[in-house]
Structures are given as structure tokens and as C-alpha cells.
Scaffold this motif. Structure first.
Motif, short mmCIF file in Angstrom:
data_model
loop_
_atom_site.label_atom_id
_atom_site.label_comp_id
_atom_site.label_asym_id
_atom_site.label_seq_id
_atom_site.Cartn_x
_atom_site.Cartn_y
_atom_site.Cartn_z
N TYR A 83 -3.61 -15.34 -43.35
CA TYR A 83 -2.92 -16.51 -42.80
C TYR A 83 -1.87 -17.07 -43.75
N GLY A 84 -2.20 -17.15 -45.04
CA GLY A 84 -1.29 -17.78 -46.00
C GLY A 84 -1.58 -19.27 -46.11
N TYR B 134 5.38 -25.11 -44.97
CA TYR B 134 4.31 -24.30 -44.39
C TYR B 134 3.97 -24.79 -42.98
N ARG C 272 -5.95 -33.75 -46.08
CA ARG C 272 -7.03 -32.76 -46.02
C ARG C 272 -6.96 -31.79 -47.20
N PHE D 287 -3.38 -13.92 -29.54
CA PHE D 287 -2.70 -15.06 -30.15
C PHE D 287 -2.84 -15.08 -31.67
#
Ligand SMILES: CC1=C(CCC(=O)O)c2cc3nc(cc4[nH]c(cc5[nH]c(cc1n2)c(C)c5CCC(=O)O)c(CCC(=O)O)c4C)C(CCC(=O)O)=C3C
Ligand SMILES: [Fe+2]
Length: 309
Positions: A12-13, A24, A45, A118
Motif C-alpha cells: 500500500y505504501g 499521500y 491517527r 478494487f
């Protein structure tokens, strides 16, 4: 000698530094910058995890373990590159790095076990296009959620964690929610149910009374996302009065990152505390040698089938 086959290991990165969070997030939103409140919420978060996520380091460890396992199985045959969805090096950078080494045939492996058009489908589609752009051939590994080494790892993680929990503990297998819109005719929910059942069987959990499925980390958008959400499931479970504890197994993720370290370890644990359920979550795969070795075996088999041994 030039390696015969390239492998782009895809993940995902994550933002490298707090300053990179906005770019991002904008990339995740396909070029639309987030509202200031959304950016503040995401930054908060990440701050709860110390500013950034450990995902980049953990992904690097996984890539190194897969590369080492491939080298062991077929010395000199494979060149391995990292390609990420939302942070550099991007999927396209991984493909370009292999093309520069003169490697034309490329296997794509995503560090997520269950196929969805997806998620995994997008990674493989981007890789296929990039490889074709360099005149090469692409073979993608779609789903590896039936991999025995991974099912065994997960079952052992469940059994180990249950040892420290009350007798009446329910195991909840979670994965990232997706919008209902994209799940029409998508195998993702079925693959998740299948692997949960296989892990539950290996761990000897009682059907349904002892385990269940839940979704986590749904987007904060007006459209409906697949549920039930883990936070609601915890509240409902407490209401039944039939469980003293809960063990969350985030089967949709292979390592500790924001959705595990925040959404489960902080948010879900907070709800469990509030409603009086003992709480734990299972350890993630990370660079477990048996699982990384099994993924290397899949790469070899995929390369043999697509490009010849
Ligand atoms: C299926 C799936 C996986 C699992 C498969 C896979 O691994 O590929 C996954 C993993 C991850 N998702 C991650 C981070 C984020 N995902 C977001 C947003 C979204 N995720 C989505 C789906 C998934 N995400 C979707 C449909 C959205 C909505 C936007 C869109 O339509 O695309 C947002 C935006 C803000 C928010 O909503 O929180 C963030 C920050 C991180 C890295 C965490 C770290 O840095 O440690 C990881 C591993
Ligand atoms: Fe995500």
C-alpha cells in the motif's frame, strides 16, 4: 547474467514523514486534496502511532525475505523490486527498475491475501500496464488466501492469543471494508469467509458460536460500506451477555500499520474496554519465513506457468 524474471512485490505504501501525509492522502483520493479536517484527523491517527507508521520498514523486511527465499530456490533467476500503490517507489517505479535491468517478464505479487477488483485488481492492472509499456510480459498472482502456510500461521496466532483470554471469547476475523458499490460480483467477501472458515477449522473453533466475521476501517463517505463494522459487533456482542472476551484477527492485513495499530489496537480496544470485554488481536505475518517462503513458491510456480521454467 541478467535475471530471467522480474518480481514486483506490491504494497500500500505509507507517508515517509509527517510532512508527506497530505500528498499521500491526496494520492489516495486520486488527486483531490483532503479537507483540512480530514487531514487533521489522519495526522492525529499517525501521531497516535508516533508520527508515522512502521509500514515502510515492515514492507521492506517482507520484500527482503521474499527476495532471499527466491534466491535460495533459484539462484540468479529473479530480480525483485518494490512497487507501492500510494507512495514512492510506486508500482510503475518498480516496473521501470526491472526494465532498466533488461528484465522483460514480470510476476506481480501483492502483499494482501484476498483478491478484490478494487484492491489487488488495481495493483495488478497498474503493473500490467507499466510492464506492457516497457514491452514486457506480466503475470499476476491474484489471491493467495488459500495458502496453507498462511492459514497455519494465522491459526497458530489465534490459538496462542486465546491462551491468555477468558474461556468465553469470540474470535472476529476482520478485513478492510469496501464500498458496497464495488462488491457487486466481487470475490472479496467470499474469499474472506473461506479463509476465516479454514483458519477456524485449523484452530478448532466452534462454528459461529466461537467465531465470526466483521469489517473494519470503512471510509468516512456518505455511500454505504460493507458491514457489520467491528466496533458495532463488539457492542452487540457485549449486549448478548454471552461473551467475556474478544480476539480480533485482522486476516485482511499482513503487517502492523495504521489500520491495525490505530483502528484495532486503540479504537476497537477502547470500545471493548468500554463495554467490558477482554480484548486482544492476533500478531500479523510480517516477514514470517514460512509464509514468505510459500509466497516465493507461488512466484516460482506463476513464472514457470506463464513464461516457462
Ligand atoms: C482494501 C484496502 C486495504 C487492504 C489491502 C491493501 O493493503 O492494499 C487497505 C490498506 C491500507 N490502507 C492504508 C491507509 C489508508 N487507506 C485510506 C483509504 C482507503 N483504503 C481503502 C481500501 C484498502 N486499504 C479504501 C477503499 C479507501 C478509501 C479511499 C479510496 O477509495 O481509495 C486512507 C485515507 C484515510 C482513511 O480513510 O483513513 C489511508 C490513510 C494503509 C497504510 C496504513 C499506514 O500508513 O500504516 C494500508 C495498508
Ligand atoms: Fe486503505
Amino acid at each position: 547474467m541478467t535475471p530471467a524474471v522480474g518480481v514486483v512485490v506490491m504494497a500500500y505504501g505509507t507517508p515517509a514523514r509527517p510532512e508527506d501525509i497530505e500528498g499521500y492522502y491526496t494520492h489516495i483520493r486520486r488527486g483531490r486534496p483532503p479537507e483540512p479536517e480530514q487531514l487533521a484527523d489522519l495526522t492525529r491517527r499517525y501521531q497516535a502511532l508516533g508520527g508515522t507508521s512502521s509500514l515502510a520498514r515492515r514492507t521492506a523486511d517482507q520484500v527482503a525475505a521474499i527476495a532471499a527465499a527466491l534466491e535460495e530456490r533459484a539462484p540468479g533467476r529473479f530480480a525483485v523490486a518494490l512497487g507501492q500503490k500510494h507512495a514512492a517507489p510506486f508500482v510503475e517505479d518498480g516496473a521501470a527498475a526491472l526494465a532498466e535491468q533488461g528484465v522483460g517478464d514480470v510476476v506481480g505479487l501483492v502483499l494482501a491475501p484476498h483478491f478484490s477488483g478494487f484492491s489487488v485488481g488495481v495493483y495488478q492492472g497498474r503493473l500490467a500496464e507499466a510492464v506492457a509499456g516497457h514491452g514486457g510480459r506480466h503475470a499476476g498472482i491474484e489471491s493467495w488466501a488459500d495458502e496453507p502456510a498462511w492459514l497455519d500461521f494465522t491459526a497458530t496466532a489465534v490459538t496462542d492469543a486465546l491462551a491468555d483470554l477468558p474461556e468465553a471469547t469470540k474470535v472476529l476475523f476482520t478485513a478492510h471494508s469496501l464500498p458496497e458499490r464495488v462488491l457487486v460480483e466481487d470475490p472479496y467477501p467470499r474469499l474472506l469467509a473461506d479463509s476465516a472458515r479454514a483458519v477456524a477449522r485449523r484452530a478448532g473453533l466452534a462454528p459461529w458460536a466461537g467465531w465470526g466475521l466483521a469489517w473494519q476501517s470503512a471510509g468516512r463517505t456518505p455511500e454505504p460500506w460493507r458491514g457489520p463494522d467491528i466496533l458495532q459487533v463488539l457492542r452487540d456482542l457485549a449486549d448478548t451477555g454471552r461473551a467475556d472476551g474478544v480476539l480480533v484477527c485482522p486476516q485482511g492485513f499482513v503487517t502492523d500499520h495504521l489500520e491495525v495499530g490505530y483502528d484495532l489496537d486503540i479504537e476497537a480496544r477502547g470500545v471493548a474496554d468500554e463495554v467490558g470485554l477482554a480484548f486482544a488481536r492476533t500478531r500479523t505475518v510480517d516477514a514470517d519465513p514460512a509464509v514468505m517462503g510459500a509466497l516465493a513458491d507461488r512466484v516460482v510456480a506463476t513464472a514457470d506457468a506463464a513464461f516457462g521454467p
